[in-house]
Design a protein around this motif. Structure first.
Motif, PDB file in Angstrom:
ATOM      1  N   ASP A 155       0.830  -1.199   0.000  1.00  0.00           N
ATOM      2  CA  ASP A 155       0.000   0.000   0.000  1.00  0.00           C
ATOM      3  C   ASP A 155       0.869   1.255   0.000  1.00  0.00           C
ATOM      4  OD1 ASP A 155      -2.336  -1.606   0.376  1.00  0.00           O
ATOM      5  OD2 ASP A 155      -1.866  -1.731   2.503  1.00  0.00           O
ATOM      6  N   TYR A 156       1.937   1.195   0.796  1.00  0.00           N
ATOM      7  CA  TYR A 156       2.850   2.318   0.943  1.00  0.00           C
ATOM      8  C   TYR A 156       4.277   1.878   0.643  1.00  0.00           C
ATOM      9  CZ  TYR A 156      -0.621   5.282   3.300  1.00  0.00           C
ATOM     10  OH  TYR A 156      -1.715   6.050   3.598  1.00  0.00           O
ATOM     11  N   VAL A 157       5.034   2.784   0.001  1.00  0.00           N
ATOM     12  CA  VAL A 157       6.473   2.619  -0.186  1.00  0.00           C
ATOM     13  C   VAL A 157       7.140   3.796   0.500  1.00  0.00           C
ATOM     14  CG1 VAL A 157       8.387   2.566  -1.826  1.00  0.00           C
ATOM     15  CG2 VAL A 157       6.245   1.381  -2.371  1.00  0.00           C
ATOM     16  N   LEU A 158       7.992   3.528   1.491  1.00  0.00           N
ATOM     17  CA  LEU A 158       8.699   4.567   2.216  1.00  0.00           C
ATOM     18  C   LEU A 158      10.176   4.488   1.848  1.00  0.00           C
ATOM     19  CD1 LEU A 158       7.118   4.176   5.781  1.00  0.00           C
ATOM     20  CD2 LEU A 158       6.203   5.366   3.775  1.00  0.00           C
ATOM     21  N   ILE A 159      10.739   5.599   1.369  1.00  0.00           N
ATOM     22  CA  ILE A 159      12.110   5.596   0.859  1.00  0.00           C
ATOM     23  C   ILE A 159      13.026   6.321   1.830  1.00  0.00           C
ATOM     24  CG2 ILE A 159      13.592   6.203  -1.081  1.00  0.00           C
ATOM     25  CD1 ILE A 159      11.120   6.242  -2.854  1.00  0.00           C
ATOM     26  N   ASP A 160      14.008   5.587   2.358  1.00  0.00           N
ATOM     27  CA  ASP A 160      15.025   6.174   3.229  1.00  0.00           C
ATOM     28  C   ASP A 160      16.174   6.645   2.347  1.00  0.00           C
ATOM     29  OD1 ASP A 160      16.487   6.918   5.467  1.00  0.00           O
ATOM     30  OD2 ASP A 160      17.362   4.925   5.723  1.00  0.00           O
ATOM     31  N   MET A 161      16.474   7.950   2.417  1.00  0.00           N
ATOM     32  CA  MET A 161      17.436   8.544   1.499  1.00  0.00           C
ATOM     33  C   MET A 161      18.669   9.052   2.226  1.00  0.00           C
ATOM     34  SD  MET A 161      14.594  10.618  -0.744  1.00  0.00           S
ATOM     35  CE  MET A 161      15.808  11.486  -1.735  1.00  0.00           C
ATOM     36  N   SER A 162      19.750   9.169   1.506  1.00  0.00           N
ATOM     37  CA  SER A 162      20.994   9.692   2.069  1.00  0.00           C
ATOM     38  C   SER A 162      20.907  11.214   2.178  1.00  0.00           C
ATOM     39  CB  SER A 162      22.173   9.320   1.175  1.00  0.00           C
ATOM     40  OG  SER A 162      22.036   9.963  -0.089  1.00  0.00           O
ATOM     41  N   PRO A 163      21.750  11.835   3.005  1.00  0.00           N
ATOM     42  CA  PRO A 163      21.802  13.295   3.054  1.00  0.00           C
ATOM     43  C   PRO A 163      22.696  13.826   1.942  1.00  0.00           C
ATOM     44  CG  PRO A 163      23.243  12.379   4.733  1.00  0.00           C
ATOM     45  CD  PRO A 163      22.586  11.214   4.056  1.00  0.00           C
ATOM     46  N   GLY A 164      22.115  14.323   0.890  1.00  0.00           N
ATOM     47  CA  GLY A 164      22.910  14.820  -0.225  1.00  0.00           C
ATOM     48  C   GLY A 164      22.020  15.347  -1.326  1.00  0.00           C
ATOM     49  N   LEU A 165      22.630  16.008  -2.306  1.00  0.00           N
ATOM     50  CA  LEU A 165      21.889  16.610  -3.410  1.00  0.00           C
ATOM     51  C   LEU A 165      22.316  16.021  -4.757  1.00  0.00           C
ATOM     52  CD1 LEU A 165      21.921  20.364  -2.275  1.00  0.00           C
ATOM     53  CD2 LEU A 165      20.066  18.689  -2.043  1.00  0.00           C
ATOM     54  N   GLY A 166      22.702  14.746  -4.749  1.00  0.00           N
ATOM     55  CA  GLY A 166      23.159  14.100  -5.964  1.00  0.00           C
ATOM     56  C   GLY A 166      22.037  13.609  -6.850  1.00  0.00           C
TER      57      GLY A 166
END
Length: 368
Positions: A155-166
């Motif tokens: 139902d949900y996809v939660l995306i854990d992202m790195s700290p950056g602007l790439g």
């Protein structure tokens, strides 16, 4: 089925400032949404793989190495490798990790080697309109996530992202339905919100242009046309006093709220990156756009990590205290449970109100 009755609702947890509990937020929110009856896929796209280690209970690099030796073909990198490495096979769903102790919660494991694709993706996102050999790259991450989410009926996809602007983070925000911005009460989070007032609209323009390119829309892995909205912030990591943030933290919480109202919110509104005012009102979200205020977990975070269980789901047997300290910690877990339950309910309301959906997966024909 997703809350909007269609494809999974994809939420990126993003802030290019580190140390704001993005990983902890994804784990706790994902667990709570699953507890509330949803099927949830958490996607670890941070090269540090902290979410993967948290879910699997890894205590050191040796355990992580053993996992990749046995399951290296079931990570976010292996999922997109056919597009990035030109392999003559289509992208397919990969096997997820069923999170122990929480039915309905799954992990698409991270992989430090995903960072190796940053340069290729950056080039593809800049030049794919003119270089046909790169046309399958920009949409490949979205396709792999959708295929894997579909395999478990998420139902949900939660995306854990790195700290950056790439390029990878730009892509992940561009392919998401929503963004949640975790923040900490400090000067650098205020600076980050100011920066995001320029970054997020720029990324929105890029994603819109990419989705409109014929070469990308007709690729084997089309770049999706998203109307990405920012749901708000999660304010965390402050010390409470008498049930309220201590004065030193309250000052920065106020600054964050003011920064969102005066800088980030107007920029997002100008570029159509917010829901309607009524939607936020119905979900109980104020002008400062804070979805929740979550105090520091203190010693409970160590217990949580030891048992690979959210703070609010710890049992009395798992908390190594007795007497008054035990009673205090149990009260804390109950309070955190109520706070994350309210946060999850707000997310449900906001995503249902807006009705954003993903596109269905088209058949894949690999083009050499």
């Amino acid at each position: 089925m997703a809350p909007n009755g269609n494809s999974p609702t994809r939420i990126a947890f993003f802030n290019h400032k580190g140390g704001v509990s993005k990983t902890t937020s994804v784990f706790h929110v994902g667990w709570m949404l699953a507890e509330r009856g949803h099927t949830v896929l958490m996607v670890d796209t941070d090269a540090q793989c902290n979410l993967t280690g948290m879910v699997m209970g890894f205590k050191g690099s040796g355990e992580l190495e053993a996992f990749y030796a046995a399951h290296g073909d079931s990570t976010i990198r292996s999922a997109v490798a056919p597009a990035f490495e030109g392999r003559p096979r289509p992208i397919e769903a990969v096997t997820t990790v069923q999170v122990p102790g929480r039915e309905g919660l799954h992990l698409l494991a991270g992989d430090i080697r995903l960072a190796e694709y940053e340069v290729t993706l950056g080039i593809a996102q800049e030049l794919s309109g003119s270089i046909q050999a790169l046309q399958n790259v920009p949409g490949s991450i979205s396709y792999a996530i959708d295929a894997t989410a579909g395999s478990i009926g998420a139902d949900y996809v939660l995306i854990d992202m790195s700290p950056g602007l790439g390029a990878i983070n730009q892509n992940l925000v561009g392919i998401s339905n929503y963004v949640i911005v975790p923040v900490a009460p400090d000067f650098f989070s205020v600076m980050a919100l100011d920066s995001l007032s320029r970054v997020l609209p720029r990324w929105r323009r890029w994603a819109s242009q990419a989705a409109s390119m014929e070469i990308l829309s007709e690729a084997a892995y089309p770049f999706p046309d998203r109307d990405t909205k920012v749901l708000g912030t999660i304010v965390q990591r402050f010390r409470p006093r008498a049930g309220r943030p201590a004065a030193a933290f309250q000052r920065w919480i106020n600054e964050i709220g003011n920064s969102f109202k005066t800088t980030l919110r107007p920029a997002l509104q100008k570029h159509g990156q917010l829901l309607s005012a009524e939607a936020y009102h119905l979900a109980g979200v104020g002008e400062d756009m804070a979805l929740a205020y979550i105090a520091d977990f203190n010693s409970l975070i160590g217990v949580s990590q030891e048992h690979s269980t959210p703070v609010f789901a710890l049992t009395e047997d798992q908390i190594p205290n007795v007497g008054v300290v035990l009673d205090t910690n149990i009260e804390s877990t109950e309070r955190f449970h109520a706070e994350f339950s309210e946060l999850a309910e707000r997310i449900e309301k906001l995503t249902s109100i807006n009705g954003e959906v993903s596109t269905s997966l088209p058949p894949v024909e690999i083009r050499e």
